[in-house]
Design an enzyme around this catalytic site. Structure first.
Site, short mmCIF file in Angstrom:
data_model
loop_
_atom_site.label_atom_id
_atom_site.label_comp_id
_atom_site.label_asym_id
_atom_site.label_seq_id
_atom_site.Cartn_x
_atom_site.Cartn_y
_atom_site.Cartn_z
N SER B 208 -1.04 -5.93 -1.40
CA SER B 208 0.31 -6.39 -1.08
C SER B 208 0.81 -7.35 -2.17
CB SER B 208 0.29 -7.03 0.31
OG SER B 208 1.58 -7.15 0.81
N ASP B 235 -1.69 -0.69 -0.73
CA ASP B 235 -0.65 -0.63 0.29
C ASP B 235 0.58 -1.48 0.02
OD1 ASP B 235 -0.13 -1.08 3.79
OD2 ASP B 235 0.03 0.76 2.62
N HIS B 367 -1.83 -1.94 7.65
CA HIS B 367 -1.45 -2.51 6.36
C HIS B 367 -2.66 -3.15 5.67
CE1 HIS B 367 0.78 -4.42 3.22
NE2 HIS B 367 0.59 -5.64 3.68
#
Lengths: 451, 401
Positions: B208, B235, B367
């Site tokens: 991220s 992700d 996530h």
């Protein structure tokens, strides 16, 4: 059933003998799927025998009266149903003939109903004589002739009989009335109407009207997820034109009277036997499903077949069957395996003899059983190659007879080596004699009692 | 077939039967309770995990109904949400002082096994915003097991997160622009491996926000002479992230301000599906919280968020803008690892069609994919490393200038 046990000829095993076998007698492994016989039916006289196969063909056999014994010969064959495709549901409709029923003979032509999963057809089978022009103005049949010069010498062509063929013509097609697969048809004793039954509905037809039918039984639940029961067979009463019965996968037989109401959802009589709770297992419901149900010729009794047994009911008594006959109870311990190989869903038919004294049903490894209704004496015969070997030798002892007990063989059947791919599902009994026609995969066997 | 209706109704009914304990089939593959760790079973489990065991009571004589649909087993033992130590997942836990950055960094390190003459490889993992280095704990163990120690793993709590402290207090904690974080990472690596020539080769992994940091540090690392085998982004897709930013604020408002206990915090993360792997949550979540200084003794909200994400809002856009172009132009091998439902944005889609990076989509993860399925993530990253590492001398690697 009427008191005194009768010593009918059928109860003596020695009297049954193999008569004929039609079909490719090769090994089971490489048979064409389309040749598998899916239904067998004698007509009302017994002189004609109809078989339907998975390829949608109907084959008719005719009794050869010139021979002293029991002998049938090939009569005609026609393609009754073709494979279809339901575009709306993207499903194939198999052409397999599920049932054939003969109409009562009214003239020289034969009428029979044949059905696949979705469509019923009325076939007219008749002998058509072909005529050929034998004489005309240019020939006298053998050699050419000079054409006439004077008008008075002009002659009309003359026809002579050349040949007779057996023609089959579909007279009526009763289509689009069933959303589910048709499993039975039955012609009423009035000769005008018939019923067709699928998994959830029974429809009433008039033979003359092909674009309309009445729905008389509907067990479809409002929510299909709650479906627990399907109709497995239906038949009209042989004498009372207002009565019919239908059997279900839950082991119930319902007798309905059409005079009561237009929709016969409420049964007039319910034939159901309470399950023995001690015997209940995971498979109890599946094996209690009735695969076939038949009225006796006099209409006083009902014969029903579930996976392991035959039950004979008196129409007047719905409390319980008057007789229960265990067919192959040794399979009770093998239900798990039979569930895994799907054999537990096999639908065995059952038949009455013409005199109502015997019943016939099939089993595995091409064995079939004839029971005497009064004494429940069991005759086990096998419809396979060994049958015609025995005929050649002329031996009296048949394989699998109760009297000839061999070690490791129970009731003449070796359980562990049983071939579950060979099964006798379809059979028919001659209405007036002790002759039976048995469908063994792609072969048709005829057995008869010595006269 | 004629009896299809009956049979399908029968099978539908059987599928609705109540759950039963699994058959004793030998393998305990059936019946995973919520929170069983996929891929458990490696060596070195120092902690006695109180994970859900299958009820392997004797089911007795049951027929071999192999055709029945497999009935899942619901665990009836209570779920354990207690915090777990990271010991056994990382080999070392260090505190590194970076005076040039004003940081006392907490980092977790598993050194690689260095072969004779070799330098070894270290996977440098940077966590995302609001997360912590321990989110890579399970991943680190998987890497060690799957690479048989050949690959090491280094993960640090970045500024303002986890146990890392800023020497300038809360002002330092909030210097969270991408360039600051990248400089922090650079300082960390140059301090740990002062000599680029002898340093192990690096695989940079960023989750991220961490991806942005890692991509920012990459050019400088290469310039200083460190060997970087490849960079993996976990992700995050620029387009999707930027589109989601307006919703982040309202999402953060719905988060609880704190929890009465760490167990409650762990339970919250697992039950609202933020983290799908209970074992990983038990390790990583405690580091996300600090004791509430204003709480009453023994009651009320005892634990509050270490890194209040609301305060980082000014930096959000900077993290994600031009992430895709920086990724595509990164001078090393590139891997993009996405959770099931991510969609690529336009530059990434074009880049993928041009073969500029490897795309792997992991199914069944959320996530935090390195926490939800650490075994799969480790496998993919190790495969990526092996493929790009073993290149002969003189052959330019992908992206190498």
């Amino acid at each position: 059933m009427d008191g005194e046990p009768s010593t009918s000829a059928t109860s003596n095993a020695n009297n049954w003998r193999f008569a004929q076998c039609f079909g490719d007698k090769g090994e089971v492994d490489d048979i064409t799927e389309a040749d598998i016989i899916s239904t067998v039916e004698f007509d009302h006289t017994g002189d004609y025998l109809a078989t339907g196969d998975k390829g949608g063909r109907v084959v008719l056999f005719e009794r050869n009266d010139s021979k002293k014994g029991c002998e049938y010969k090939f009569y005609t064959e026609f393609q009754s149903h073709e494979p279809e495709f339901d575009y709306l549901k993207s499903l194939e409709i198999e052409e397999k003939i599920n049932r054939i029923k003969w109409c009562k003979r009214q003239n020289s032509a034969h009428f029979l109903l044949s059905t696949n999963d979705k469509t019923i057809k009325l076939w007219k089978v008749f002998e058509k004589s072909l005529k050929v022009v034998s004489e005309n103005n240019l020939t006298d049949g053998t050699r050419p002739v000079p054409p006439p010069t004077i008008s008075t010498n002009l002659r009309l062509p003359r026809m002579t009989q050349h040949d007779t063929i057996v023609a089959a013509v579909p007279r009526k097609v009763y289509a689009n009335a069933h959303a589910y697969h048709i499993n039975s048809i039955s012609i009423n004793s009035d000769g005008e109407t018939y019923i067709s039954a699928d998994d959830l509905r029974v429809n009433l037809w008039n033979l003359n009207i092909s674009d309309q039918s009445f729905n008389i039984v509907d067990i479809k639940p409002a929510n299909m997820e709650e479906l627990t029961e399907v109709i497995t067979a239906a038949e009209f009463h042989p004498i009372h034109c207002n009565l019919f019965m239908y059997s279900s996968s839950k082991g119930t037989i319902k007798l309905a009277d059409m005079r009561e109401s237009a929709l016969c959802d409420r049964h007039a009589k319910l034939f159901e036997e309470e399950d023995d709770p001690s015997n209940r297992s995971f498979f109890s419901e599946i094996i209690s499903s009735i695969s076939d149900v038949k009225f006796s010729k006099d209409g006083r009794y009902i014969l029903s077949r579930d996976y392991l047994s035959l039950k004979i009911w008196d129409v007047n008594m719905d409390r319980g069957p008057v007789k229960t006959i265990q067919i192959h109870d040794h399979l009770r311990g093998k239900l798990c395996d039979l569930y895994e190989n799907d054999c537990i869903f096999d639908k065995f038919e059952c038949t009455w003899s013409g005199d109502g004294q015997s019943v016939l049903t099939g089993s595995y490894q091409n064995y079939f059983h004839i029971y005497d209704v009064n004494t429940t004496n069991d005759i086990v015969l096998q419809a396979d190659k060994s049958a015609f070997k025995a005929k050649k030798i002329g031996a009296g002892a048949k394989p699998g007879m109760k009297n000839g007990a061999k070690p490791g063989v129970k009731d003449g059947v070796n359980i562990d080596a049983m071939d579950f791919n060979k099964k006798i599902l379809h059979g028919s009994w001659h209405p007036r004699e002790n002759t039976i026609a048995i469908a063994a995969t792609n072969n048709l066997f005829i057995f008869a009692v010595d006269r | 077939m004629a009896d299809d209706l009956y049979r399908s109704a029968l099978k539908a009914r059987m599928a609705r039967l109540p759950d039963l304990p699994p058959w004793e089939t030998g393998a305990r593959a059936e019946g995973e309770g919520d929170g069983d760790v996929p891929g458990t079973g490696g060596e070195g489990e120092d902690e006695e995990m109180d994970e859900e065991e299958d009820d392997e009571d004797g089911v007795g004589e049951l027929p071999s109904l192999n055709t029945l649909p497999r009935l899942t087993h619901r665990t009836r033992t209570p779920v354990d949400y207690s915090p777990l130590s990271a010991a056994g997942y990382f080999e070392q836990s260090l505190s590194l002082s970076l005076p040039s950055r004003g940081l006392d960094t907490r980092l977790y390190y598993t050194p690689p096994l260095v072969r004779a003459g070799g330098r070894g490889t270290v996977i440098v993992a940077h966590h995302g915003a609001g997360s912590g280095a321990l989110s890579f704990a399970l991943f680190a163990r998987e890497v060690r097991v799957q690479s048989e120690g050949e690959c090491g793993v280094l993960a640090a709590d970045c500024r303002g997160h986890g146990k890392t402290a800023s020497t300038t207090g809360s002002t330092g904690d909030l210097l969270l622009s991408q360039s600051d974080l990248s400089s922090d990472l650079l300082a960390l690596l140059t301090t740990l491996f002062p000599s680029p020539g002898e340093a192990p080769s690096l695989v940079l992994v960023g989750h991220s926000m961490g991806a942005s940091v890692v991509l920012g540090a990459l050019p400088q690392l290469l310039k200083e002479g460190y060997g970087v085998t490849g960079v993996a982004v976990l992700d995050v897709v620029e387009g999707t992230a930027l589109e989601a930013l307006p919703h982040m604020r309202s999402l953060l408002l719905t988060r609880p301000k704190g929890f009465p206990s760490l167990e409650a915090a762990i339970a919250w993360h697992v039950t609202n599906n933020t983290l799908r792997n209970l074992q990983s949550a038990r390790i990583s979540v405690p580091a996300l919280f600090v004791r509430n200084p204003t709480a009453a003794e023994g009651a009320g909200v005892q634990w509050v968020w270490r890194a209040p994400l609301e305060k980082t809002e000014p930096f959000w856009e900077g993290w994600f803008t031009s992430l895709s172009s920086r990724f595509l132009s990164a001078p090393s091998a590139r891997l993009l690892l996405l959770a099931g439902t991510e969609r690529l944005d336009k530059p990434l889609m074009i880049g993928q069609m041009q073969g500029k990076f490897q795309l792997v989509v992991l199914p069944g993860v959320g996530h935090h994919l390195q926490e939800d399925d650490p075994a799969a993530a480790a496998r993919v990253v190790l495969e990526f490393w092996r493929r790009n590492e073993r290149v002969g001398v003189g052959v330019k690697k992908v992206g190498e200038r």
